[in-house]
Design a protein around this motif. Structure first.
Motif, mmCIF file in Angstrom:
data_model
loop_
_atom_site.group_PDB
_atom_site.id
_atom_site.type_symbol
_atom_site.label_atom_id
_atom_site.label_comp_id
_atom_site.label_asym_id
_atom_site.label_seq_id
_atom_site.Cartn_x
_atom_site.Cartn_y
_atom_site.Cartn_z
ATOM 1 N N VAL A 19 5.736 8.433 7.648
ATOM 2 C CA VAL A 19 5.078 8.340 6.339
ATOM 3 C C VAL A 19 6.095 8.549 5.214
ATOM 4 C CG1 VAL A 19 3.338 9.378 4.834
ATOM 5 C CG2 VAL A 19 2.790 8.899 7.231
ATOM 6 N N GLU A 23 6.632 5.990 2.216
ATOM 7 C CA GLU A 23 5.768 6.634 1.224
ATOM 8 C C GLU A 23 5.322 5.669 0.123
ATOM 9 O OE1 GLU A 23 5.656 10.613 -1.617
ATOM 10 O OE2 GLU A 23 7.239 10.396 -0.112
ATOM 11 N N PHE A 26 2.494 3.519 1.412
ATOM 12 C CA PHE A 26 1.260 4.291 1.594
ATOM 13 C C PHE A 26 0.647 4.700 0.262
ATOM 14 C CE2 PHE A 26 2.840 5.112 5.986
ATOM 15 C CZ PHE A 26 1.700 4.701 6.664
ATOM 16 N N HIS A 29 -2.511 2.921 -1.183
ATOM 17 C CA HIS A 29 -3.749 2.897 -0.404
ATOM 18 C C HIS A 29 -4.440 4.252 -0.452
ATOM 19 C CE1 HIS A 29 -2.554 -0.991 1.141
ATOM 20 N NE2 HIS A 29 -1.330 -0.490 1.254
ATOM 21 N N LEU A 31 -5.785 7.293 1.449
ATOM 22 C CA LEU A 31 -5.413 7.882 2.726
ATOM 23 C C LEU A 31 -6.362 9.003 3.150
ATOM 24 C CD1 LEU A 31 -1.571 8.126 2.083
ATOM 25 C CD2 LEU A 31 -2.824 6.277 3.230
ATOM 26 N N LEU A 116 2.238 -1.873 9.260
ATOM 27 C CA LEU A 116 2.726 -1.586 7.917
ATOM 28 C C LEU A 116 3.477 -2.782 7.328
ATOM 29 C CD1 LEU A 116 2.482 0.751 5.996
ATOM 30 C CD2 LEU A 116 4.721 1.526 6.754
#
Length: 122
Positions: A19, A23, A26, A29, A31, A116
């Motif tokens: 992660v 980062e 992510f 989105h 989480l 990803l």
């Protein structure tokens, strides 16, 4: 996308590194994570993560409920295949729900990388 992040104890460092390395991707989105995994990820990153209970205390079931109710688009679950889990029935139920509702599920770093990459391209 709504993404859930889960990791067994022996895989927590792996998910933290994964992660952190991704980062920025992510951060775009919403989480979710089981309790301890979410806490560790928030300590290691600047991400906001909606935490559920710890897996053995019902967190896997909470994530499963989200799957059944169409509230998740992807689950990244770094599982430890060599250690017996006291809450194995909950884990099995979560995996079954992902299959039933066709929610993509990455259970290791390589499959998570593939998902990803797809997310980054779209």
């Amino acid at each position: 996308m709504n993404i859930a992040l889960i990791a067994h104890d022996k895989k927590k460092q792996d998910i933290i590194e994964f992660v952190k390395r991704n980062e920025e991707a992510f951060s775009k989105h919403k989480l979710y994570a089981t309790g301890t995994t979410g806490k560790l990820l928030m300590e290691a990153t600047k991400l906001t993560i909606n935490r559920k209970k710890s897996g053995p205390l019902g967190g896997d079931q909470e994530i499963g409920s989200m799957v059944a109710n169409g509230k998740l688009d992807l689950i990244i679950f770094f599982r430890d295949p060599l250690t017996a889990q006291a809450h194995e029935p909950d884990i099995t139920a979560l995996l079954r729900l992902c299959d039933l509702y066709e929610v993509p599920l990455a259970t290791n770093k390589q499959s998570a990388e593939l998902f990803l990459e797809h997310i980054k391209l779209n």
